[in-house]
Design a protein around this motif. Structure first.
Motif, PDB file in Angstrom:
ATOM      1  N   PRO A   1       0.795  -1.233   0.000  1.00  0.00           N
ATOM      2  CA  PRO A   1       0.000   0.000   0.000  1.00  0.00           C
ATOM      3  C   PRO A   1       0.830   1.287   0.000  1.00  0.00           C
ATOM      4  CG  PRO A   1      -1.007  -1.606   1.448  1.00  0.00           C
ATOM      5  CD  PRO A   1       0.323  -2.184   1.036  1.00  0.00           C
ATOM      6  N   PRO A   2       1.903   1.407   0.813  1.00  0.00           N
ATOM      7  CA  PRO A   2       2.677   2.654   0.770  1.00  0.00           C
ATOM      8  C   PRO A   2       3.256   2.954  -0.613  1.00  0.00           C
ATOM      9  CG  PRO A   2       3.218   1.412   2.733  1.00  0.00           C
ATOM     10  CD  PRO A   2       2.396   0.508   1.882  1.00  0.00           C
ATOM     11  N   LEU A   3       3.801   1.922  -1.263  1.00  0.00           N
ATOM     12  CA  LEU A   3       4.345   2.121  -2.605  1.00  0.00           C
ATOM     13  C   LEU A   3       3.225   2.463  -3.589  1.00  0.00           C
ATOM     14  CD1 LEU A   3       6.658   2.095  -4.598  1.00  0.00           C
ATOM     15  CD2 LEU A   3       6.423  -0.393  -4.798  1.00  0.00           C
ATOM     16  N   ALA A   4       2.065   1.805  -3.423  1.00  0.00           N
ATOM     17  CA  ALA A   4       0.923   2.089  -4.288  1.00  0.00           C
ATOM     18  C   ALA A   4       0.488   3.546  -4.146  1.00  0.00           C
ATOM     19  CB  ALA A   4      -0.242   1.155  -3.948  1.00  0.00           C
ATOM     20  N   ALA A   5       0.462   4.041  -2.908  1.00  0.00           N
ATOM     21  CA  ALA A   5       0.093   5.438  -2.670  1.00  0.00           C
ATOM     22  C   ALA A   5       1.091   6.382  -3.331  1.00  0.00           C
ATOM     23  CB  ALA A   5       0.010   5.708  -1.175  1.00  0.00           C
ATOM     24  N   GLY A   6       2.384   6.075  -3.201  1.00  0.00           N
ATOM     25  CA  GLY A   6       3.411   6.905  -3.810  1.00  0.00           C
ATOM     26  C   GLY A   6       3.310   6.928  -5.326  1.00  0.00           C
ATOM     27  N   LEU A   7       3.079   5.768  -5.926  1.00  0.00           N
ATOM     28  CA  LEU A   7       2.936   5.691  -7.378  1.00  0.00           C
ATOM     29  C   LEU A   7       1.709   6.465  -7.854  1.00  0.00           C
ATOM     30  CD1 LEU A   7       3.854   1.935  -7.998  1.00  0.00           C
ATOM     31  CD2 LEU A   7       5.177   3.943  -8.714  1.00  0.00           C
ATOM     32  N   THR A   8       0.631   6.402  -7.084  1.00  0.00           N
ATOM     33  CA  THR A   8      -0.586   7.115  -7.469  1.00  0.00           C
ATOM     34  C   THR A   8      -0.385   8.621  -7.380  1.00  0.00           C
ATOM     35  OG1 THR A   8      -1.877   5.272  -6.587  1.00  0.00           O
ATOM     36  CG2 THR A   8      -3.069   7.295  -7.075  1.00  0.00           C
TER      37      THR A   8
ATOM     38  N   VAL B   1      -6.374   2.962  -3.547  1.00  0.00           N
ATOM     39  CA  VAL B   1      -5.599   3.756  -4.491  1.00  0.00           C
ATOM     40  C   VAL B   1      -6.359   4.995  -4.961  1.00  0.00           C
ATOM     41  CG1 VAL B   1      -4.635   3.761  -6.826  1.00  0.00           C
ATOM     42  CG2 VAL B   1      -4.184   1.838  -5.291  1.00  0.00           C
ATOM     43  N   ALA B   2      -7.647   4.843  -5.250  1.00  0.00           N
ATOM     44  CA  ALA B   2      -8.425   5.900  -5.900  1.00  0.00           C
ATOM     45  C   ALA B   2      -8.336   7.266  -5.223  1.00  0.00           C
ATOM     46  CB  ALA B   2      -9.881   5.462  -6.027  1.00  0.00           C
ATOM     47  N   PRO B   3      -8.488   7.356  -3.888  1.00  0.00           N
ATOM     48  CA  PRO B   3      -8.461   8.695  -3.277  1.00  0.00           C
ATOM     49  C   PRO B   3      -7.160   9.462  -3.512  1.00  0.00           C
ATOM     50  CG  PRO B   3      -9.322   7.077  -1.726  1.00  0.00           C
ATOM     51  CD  PRO B   3      -8.761   6.316  -2.879  1.00  0.00           C
ATOM     52  N   PHE B   4      -6.046   8.763  -3.621  1.00  0.00           N
ATOM     53  CA  PHE B   4      -4.774   9.451  -3.807  1.00  0.00           C
ATOM     54  C   PHE B   4      -4.684  10.135  -5.174  1.00  0.00           C
ATOM     55  CE2 PHE B   4      -3.770   6.365  -0.490  1.00  0.00           C
ATOM     56  CZ  PHE B   4      -3.061   7.156   0.402  1.00  0.00           C
ATOM     57  N   PHE B   5      -5.447   9.619  -6.149  1.00  0.00           N
ATOM     58  CA  PHE B   5      -5.380  10.215  -7.487  1.00  0.00           C
ATOM     59  C   PHE B   5      -6.002  11.610  -7.508  1.00  0.00           C
ATOM     60  CE2 PHE B   5      -6.473  10.783 -11.981  1.00  0.00           C
ATOM     61  CZ  PHE B   5      -5.237  10.514 -12.543  1.00  0.00           C
ATOM     62  N   TYR B   6      -6.866  11.894  -6.535  1.00  0.00           N
ATOM     63  CA  TYR B   6      -7.487  13.220  -6.499  1.00  0.00           C
ATOM     64  C   TYR B   6      -6.483  14.305  -6.126  1.00  0.00           C
ATOM     65  CZ  TYR B   6     -11.821  10.740  -7.144  1.00  0.00           C
ATOM     66  OH  TYR B   6     -12.801   9.946  -7.674  1.00  0.00           O
ATOM     67  N   ALA B   7      -5.262  13.914  -5.787  1.00  0.00           N
ATOM     68  CA  ALA B   7      -4.195  14.898  -5.587  1.00  0.00           C
ATOM     69  C   ALA B   7      -3.897  15.646  -6.890  1.00  0.00           C
ATOM     70  CB  ALA B   7      -2.932  14.209  -5.080  1.00  0.00           C
ATOM     71  N   ALA B   8      -4.343  15.099  -8.030  1.00  0.00           N
ATOM     72  CA  ALA B   8      -4.154  15.787  -9.307  1.00  0.00           C
ATOM     73  C   ALA B   8      -4.758  17.185  -9.261  1.00  0.00           C
ATOM     74  CB  ALA B   8      -4.784  14.975 -10.444  1.00  0.00           C
TER      75      ALA B   8
END
Length: 296
Positions: free
Chosen positions: A11-18, A245-252
């Motif tokens: 999960p941490p790496l997934a969050a970073g990649l997202t 993963v999805a919520p981290f993409f809203y950092a866009a």
């Protein structure tokens, strides 16, 4: 879940990649705005910007294919053509919208595409939509209407273009859902960019202008950033659950607002904040409901 699948979760790496993917996606919109508003030379048509995006993204994936030599299975061409056509249309409209409205507004409206995909899943995938999903859809579309600023006397052209882009990209979601269960991610990305380039090449001849060196660099940046973002996001989805993963993409959205402020000096106003907040709340409801549903 087997042991191999369990140990592959990170999960941490997934969050970073997202987060990286969201920064890169916002970067493509920034470059599209620079190209479309004449910052890097004569204002470039969205069709040519879209062509550059698919050209350089395809070159990136084709180079990777020659190095990795993956095994390709028989593709479903009808699904690929449908997905690529809608994706090309959505990307082109999104690049056009970026020239007219703040990047934060265009990015926020683009977040409607999962909601559009959810609604289209009713007739095309036979999915059932409960009250929470309907509520999130209404909330998201309310936010989009706020961002069109109807009280200004006329609907904001850029917002309308971004809304149309979200509809195209939402339709693409349906084809993606069908493809991901049948073919490998790399094959999907390679074929998608090849078909997108074919479509873009067929129409760009009508608006072609010879790019300046700075514009060539901008087009290459859009394509390579998008290819990298797609790679990061797909690997993030492999390393963690989609609901994580999805919520981290809203950092866009944050990256888009930051880029716009630094490069173009555009600061979101109160209308932008209200419309964006409504759309993000709707997205949060969807993610929360999907997580609860997956855990049952």
């Amino acid at each position: 879940m087997d042991n191999n699948a369990a140990t592959s979760q990170n999960p941490p790496l997934a969050a970073g990649l997202t987060l990286l993917a969201s920064a890169f996606v916002a970067g493509t919109t920034l470059l599209a705005k620079a190209l479309g508003t004449g910052t890097l030379g004569p204002a470039m048509h969205p069709l040519q910007i879209s062509h550059g995006r698919f050209l350089f993204a395809f070159l990136g994936f084709a180079t990777a294919a020659m190095i990795l030599r993956p095994t390709l299975q028989r593709p479903n061409w009808k699904l690929h053509i449908g997905r690529s056509s809608l994706g090309w249309g959505g990307v082109t409209l999104m690049f056009a919208a970026a020239a007219f409205i703040p990047l934060s507004d265009a990015t926020a409206i683009s977040f409607l595409n999962p909601v559009v995909g959810m609604l289209l899943a009713i007739p095309f995938l036979g999915e059932k939509i409960g009250p929470w999903r309907w509520g999130s859809a209404v909330l998201a579309f309310t936010g989009a209407m706020v961002l069109t600023r109807p009280g200004a006397g006329a609907l904001e052209l850029g917002a309308i273009l971004a809304l149309c882009a979200a509809c195209f990209l939402g339709g693409e979601v349906i084809f993606m859902k069908k493809l991901t269960g049948r073919e490998r991610p790399f094959q999907i990305l390679l074929i998608n960019n090849a078909l997108g380039l074919t479509i873009a090449s067929a129409v760009v001849i009508f608006v072609w202008q010879t790019p300046t060196p700075a514009q060539w660099a901008g087009l290459a940046g859009i394509g390579l950033l998008m290819a990298t973002a797609q790679t990061c996001f797909i690997n993030a989805m492999r390393l963690a659950d989609a609901s994580f993963v999805a919520p981290f993409f809203y950092a866009a959205l944050a990256f888009a607002a930051l880029y716009d402020a630094i490069i173009f000096g555009v600061i979101p106003d109160h209308v932008s904040w209200i419309g964006t907040a409504l759309i993000l709340c709707a997205a949060a409801i969807l993610v929360w409901r999907e997580a609860r549903h997956a855990s049952k």
